[in-house]
Design a protein around this motif. Sequence first.
Motif, PDB file in Angstrom:
ATOM      1  N   ASP E 190      46.911  11.777  22.884  1.00  0.00           N
ATOM      2  CA  ASP E 190      46.602  10.385  22.562  1.00  0.00           C
ATOM      3  C   ASP E 190      45.424   9.904  23.393  1.00  0.00           C
ATOM      4  OD1 ASP E 190      48.475  10.064  20.633  1.00  0.00           O
ATOM      5  OD2 ASP E 190      49.474   8.376  21.572  1.00  0.00           O
ATOM      6  N   PHE E 193      41.987  10.680  22.142  1.00  0.00           N
ATOM      7  CA  PHE E 193      41.443   9.731  21.160  1.00  0.00           C
ATOM      8  C   PHE E 193      40.653   8.627  21.873  1.00  0.00           C
ATOM      9  CE2 PHE E 193      44.861  11.310  18.271  1.00  0.00           C
ATOM     10  CZ  PHE E 193      44.072  11.601  17.189  1.00  0.00           C
ATOM     11  N   SER E 194      41.217   8.112  22.985  1.00  0.00           N
ATOM     12  CA  SER E 194      40.516   7.076  23.736  1.00  0.00           C
ATOM     13  C   SER E 194      39.168   7.585  24.232  1.00  0.00           C
ATOM     14  CB  SER E 194      41.329   6.638  24.953  1.00  0.00           C
ATOM     15  OG  SER E 194      42.532   6.068  24.556  1.00  0.00           O
ATOM     16  N   GLU E 197      36.767   7.848  21.539  1.00  0.00           N
ATOM     17  CA  GLU E 197      36.366   6.513  21.119  1.00  0.00           C
ATOM     18  C   GLU E 197      35.279   5.972  22.053  1.00  0.00           C
ATOM     19  OE1 GLU E 197      36.829   3.802  18.108  1.00  0.00           O
ATOM     20  OE2 GLU E 197      37.520   5.867  18.372  1.00  0.00           O
TER      21      GLU E 197
END
Lengths: 363, 363, 363, 363, 363
Positions: E190, E193-194, E197
């Motif tokens: 997870d 993803f950050s 981003e």
Amino acid sequence: MTARKKKRRLKIPIIKRAIIHNEAPGTVTYTGKKANISTKVEIIDYNKDHYSRVDSENIEDAFGFESSKHITWININGLNNTKEIERLGEYYNLHPLIQEDIVTTNQRPKMDEYEEYLFIVFKMLHYTDEGDFINEHVSMVVGKDYVTTFQEADGDVWDGLRDRLENAKGRVRNTGADYLMFALLDAIVDNYFSVIETLSGKIEYIEDQLFEDKVEDDITQDIQVLKKEILRIRRAVVPLREVINRLEKTDTELIESRTQNYIRDLYDHIIQVSESVDIYREMIWGLMDMYMTTISNKMNEVMKVLTIMASIFIPLTFMAGIYGMNFEYIPELQYKYGYFVLWGAMILVFFGLLYYFKRKKWL
Amino acid sequence: MTARKKKRRLKIPIIKRAIIHNEAPGTVTYTGKKANISTKVEIIDYNKDHYSRVDSENIEDAFGFESSKHITWININGLNNTKEIERLGEYYNLHPLIQEDIVTTNQRPKMDEYEEYLFIVFKMLHYTDEGDFINEHVSMVVGKDYVTTFQEADGDVWDGLRDRLENAKGRVRNTGADYLMFALLDAIVDNYFSVIETLSGKIEYIEDQLFEDKVEDDITQDIQVLKKEILRIRRAVVPLREVINRLEKTDTELIESRTQNYIRDLYDHIIQVSESVDIYREMIWGLMDMYMTTISNKMNEVMKVLTIMASIFIPLTFMAGIYGMNFEYIPELQYKYGYFVLWGAMILVFFGLLYYFKRKKWL
Amino acid sequence: MTARKKKRRLKIPIIKRAIIHNEAPGTVTYTGKKANISTKVEIIDYNKDHYSRVDSENIEDAFGFESSKHITWININGLNNTKEIERLGEYYNLHPLIQEDIVTTNQRPKMDEYEEYLFIVFKMLHYTDEGDFINEHVSMVVGKDYVTTFQEADGDVWDGLRDRLENAKGRVRNTGADYLMFALLDAIVDNYFSVIETLSGKIEYIEDQLFEDKVEDDITQDIQVLKKEILRIRRAVVPLREVINRLEKTDTELIESRTQNYIRDLYDHIIQVSESVDIYREMIWGLMDMYMTTISNKMNEVMKVLTIMASIFIPLTFMAGIYGMNFEYIPELQYKYGYFVLWGAMILVFFGLLYYFKRKKWL
Amino acid sequence: MTARKKKRRLKIPIIKRAIIHNEAPGTVTYTGKKANISTKVEIIDYNKDHYSRVDSENIEDAFGFESSKHITWININGLNNTKEIERLGEYYNLHPLIQEDIVTTNQRPKMDEYEEYLFIVFKMLHYTDEGDFINEHVSMVVGKDYVTTFQEADGDVWDGLRDRLENAKGRVRNTGADYLMFALLDAIVDNYFSVIETLSGKIEYIEDQLFEDKVEDDITQDIQVLKKEILRIRRAVVPLREVINRLEKTDTELIESRTQNYIRDLYDHIIQVSESVDIYREMIWGLMDMYMTTISNKMNEVMKVLTIMASIFIPLTFMAGIYGMNFEYIPELQYKYGYFVLWGAMILVFFGLLYYFKRKKWL
Amino acid sequence: MTARKKKRRLKIPIIKRAIIHNEAPGTVTYTGKKANISTKVEIIDYNKDHYSRVDSENIEDAFGFESSKHITWININGLNNTKEIERLGEYYNLHPLIQEDIVTTNQRPKMDEYEEYLFIVFKMLHYTDEGDFINEHVSMVVGKDYVTTFQEADGDVWDGLRDRLENAKGRVRNTGADYLMFALLDAIVDNYFSVIETLSGKIEYIEDQLFEDKVEDDITQDIQVLKKEILRIRRAVVPLREVINRLEKTDTELIESRTQNYIRDLYDHIIQVSESVDIYREMIWGLMDMYMTTISNKMNEVMKVLTIMASIFIPLTFMAGIYGMNFEYIPELQYKYGYFVLWGAMILVFFGLLYYFKRKKWL
């Protein structure tokens, strides 16, 4: 091994956006942008002889169809009311991870096989009338006698299918939920062709502009937008190809053998889509090269004009400068026709240089 | 994850063309451009001792040959009268999806195995005399004693084969429908060699123009057209390679083992074609680089001329400017031979600079 | 899907050359360029204790060796007399497709396994003394006690092997036809190393020219020729690698197990060749980039000269222009040392600009 | 198919170097550059309790250890005396092809499994103090109780291992020949990390130069040398990765199962090396692009200076030119302050243009 | 084969840094940069009904939990005190190679299966507030009832998980060590993803700058830093994808079947991450092209300004020069309105050229 390198720091600001909180897996949180849409339910119940359709905003209207002897298509529009999704999921016994995937809009296309149903995630693509590219997250649960579809918002590509269902056209009314699943996916893939066709229209528009020399400043930006669109299309298509390939090969009892021919055909179509995507992708990348060549050609032309003007008039100016000098004794100045002779020489130089540039094919 | 990006809107108009209506799968709708062609039927019925040929415009003339003890080749030209195709399909018991694929001109090459027949889709490529690239959709049903071929229009690459059939040359009259299928595909693949050869001629033409510096403005466009042609050829060849590979490996009873050697040979040829396609593809992509280098070289030459002219005459003009000044006291102006001394200095500078550029190999 | 695009027509002429007539498969037609060569036969018959060699122009001299208890190597030079090839093929019972492949010079390397023999096609590469790249089509039939090789013309890479056969050096006289096959292929692959070495010499020559700034105009053309050569080498090497890989793994009785070690070694060599080909290919593609950089560097230098000359003399000319004006009242013109003061100012400007360009490292 | 193309002849001379004579397979000929090195033998004989080391120049000192109950490491330095290698090969019963591979320095890394031993070829890489890249050919025979290594010259990466052997550090004294093999390979792979680290230092050096604008002329050449070095490293690493992968999976009795964990770890390391190689390769290729951008940026700066100087002074010179004309009636010339008004106008133009360029951010 | 090439020596200095000493395999030496961190231990012991947490700096506090009937998560922060790691390793019977991998910070992600536990290595990625990219080495041992994690320093992405453990939210308290392992990996993925981003934010920032023409000089450097970051992310993600794929397929008893669904979901996520990495990688590479186009466009603009200014004023200056000549007889000079006529001509030329450039769309 990379530890000893000195860091170079970027001058660009770090925007730590998108802090994705690590929630417990199976948490049902809507991640899309269509957040204020009330959930609508559309239930089409049919078999060879029967057809009924219910539109409602109450999720409970979708309950109870599992015991009907008809095929039921339950279509949910609007995913932001996750409570409703959870209620439906509980009723139909959907795994928490499925419920999570239904509302996680960046979930990539995939298929999960469970004992009682298949779970398929895919993307519905379309351009708005303003030309924005829309990538809608859709998921589908295929059970023994029902198909449930989940969309982010109203509006889809299934109106043709609804029509065929209502009017009993085609095979769809005579077949099971597996054929309905096929028909839904078939409409999605058919729509991909439209999307790619629109994209190819854009590519040709830019190409034509490049060829006809009408390019304005922002073409790099246009190409970059096209690049992003094709990458997003690819991201929808490639995993769906895998899904359909697995659908073709799976030995689940949910899919009858006579539907396999249709799925094979569908697989063929999605391969065709993905080949087109690859070709247009290559074309878009090629546009950049073409643009570079166009720029270079233009610069060449600019340079030629400069070179011709400067090369012709600088020597002439020099000649004029010579006889602007104030030496006491410059014999030519006293000649009666000196001025005219000089004009003659200048005209000679002028045409000589013109001829030279002509021969070099610069004119 | 991509949700938070602000959209940049393209300045190019969105032409939502190609609205592909999602029809029921199996719907027989012609999608090509040759829409006003009346369907023609050509039936060649032969065995070792027998040969007959019928040309007709009535599809029913193609019925009834399944019971003949000869091999029958039924060739249909013109696909826009889909009713006729459906009648034939019904008579020969062709699956609705096959009937759809026969008239769907953008269907990619593929093979489907059914119990009683093989269904093969491929492309016939050729250049018209005007240089347009034509990609004709052809399909073929191979049954126990017959082969049916479906073409969009008149004119094909099978005249050599017709000749051999009529005059009983080669093996074809002594063998079954499987060998006929091979012979038909073999002619298609042989023709691909011709097409690639024509394309390679174009590539060399552009190359020669680039090398001999005769390039006109629109070469980017030419290269782009070549790129599209090679991509379309590739799109015909690569899936056909798979088809032939599967033909080689299939264990259908429709293909006798002695034909396998020929199919293996055919597979070899199609691999050779596809390798050539890859090589020419790379060459076409390389043309763009060559063109860029040509442009840069030309710009270099333009710059050199400008630099030489400007660098020589600007200092000379300056020298002339000096003695054009109106100061009351400029001693050189009174010297008797001042003007001639200056000329000498100018000529020195002129040749000095020429020598400098010579040494830099700019001249 | 691509149907609606308007066609852009190439301005380049379409030369429909290479009309390849679709002949019946198995037709033996020579397709190479060495069309006037009379067929020569060379027969080497040997075992541990025996060695004999016959050179002849009569194909029938190659008959009858199948019953000898020796190993026989029959080498045919010249493929244009297809009748002779057909006679030999008939005698040795070669499949018509093999006979076709023997004389089809653009057949890619391959191996076909038949019951009684192996059929192997490969390419013999070499540079002529004039630097032309020659790609000779060679094929080989390996039977129980014989090897037959077919070449387009005289001259090959097997003289070392002939020498070892005659003088009973190495293992070759003590082993069977399988080892002879290996030895023939080994010589071919060893020769590939030479060819690649020559090519690498050319690459380095161009590189050196680029580095030492001796590049003349036509280097793009040279690089293009190198590209084509490496692509043709690759086309010979890559399929042969597959052939040798299959040779290593085949379970034919024609190859003894003790020869397998040697074939494994050969496979190793051909992998090494193909890795080198890939590396040199990348290098050749890199040459183009290097050349572009060279061009850009040169243009930079040209621009600097122009900029320095123009930037220095244009302001000076302006200064001279000022005092060439004819205003009635220009006070400086009356100053006694005005002229010299201006010269001083000009020299200051001159050196100031020189210093500026020096600091910018343009000088 | 390619036969009809007219040949373009390269203007570069053909140097037919590297005439590799096709010798009989198994011929032991040294192909490296270290031709005058006398063969040295180093024998380390050890077990848990015992350690002895012999250094000799007599190959026969390496005989007889097969019967010792210790583990024996025989290290041969110097491969040009092929006779010695052959004697050793004969004594230890090495296959002729192995003997050939030991002295063939361009043999790529590989592993051959024989019944009694494993034969492994690999490369030892290092930079000399002068920065030359050295690629040393090393081979290894791993038998039941012995390991024999063959190096081209003195100096290797195994001093740490020798130290551990002598001082009974680590596991190596307690384990068999298989662990010794692992330890030897482990040192080789560890050294690859050092080599890549050095290379990465070079890449960063060039990057820094590019970023700090200190680039001198020959950077293309530097990048080209780096390209070649990374390709040579890759050529050593990639096949060794395969070797170690096969070592991990082989079921030979020569490798005990408890050593497998270590080999798995080694495989992990070599994958890490090969990933680094790929990353640095991409970086080196990227350097060229960066350099091109640097050149273009510089040219841009040069152009700006030229444009600013020319654009400012050419109009001013024109203005001065106007009033240098000799017309009888130019009213401005008679104005008392005409000269000063013109200066004012000129200063206005000057600053106006400066402001214009400032606004365009060229200053 | 490469032996005969003459060496070109780089002008760049050779910094032989990173002398990696070949230590005995299994030697536990910390290779990271966080060398002065005291080891901290955090022990969370829980089951459905129980939760306890101990924070300590004494490694021995982590002993003894294997006999508890709870699930135990032992988290070690700080790897530089290798003695502590060795003590823990000894107590929990960890293989020496595992101990080595725990502290070898450049170890790539991997999974090793041992009989009693799984050993997993992965990377924790994040950006510091200053924008530095941090790549922290983390490893994990998963046993029957415990999970041990090893981090280089304080601070991780598991606070959400700690919260869920403490407050008994989600499934984690009701499940075994296998689900804990999943939850830990899920938080890691997870977080990827950050990170991606954030990276995508940087890419868009540069893109926007390019599009809005605000680019400053050092953008090449920025792009280069982005390239390195994406390569390092890729290096963390791609091998972890393999690890999770193997986790999904492994048949170890340590992972219960009901956890498999979650791991399948995790695999899905890591594929999504790695697809994003590939897309952003392509975008970063594309930035360089865009930048080149921007530079070329700017140069074009500079050239146009120069060309317009020079092309207009050079002919005008020439005209003025003509009438600055001192010939005795220049008829125009005597005309009363000669000066004004000339001005008229000049204004005509001026606007004529302006119109010309307007038509060429340069203005």
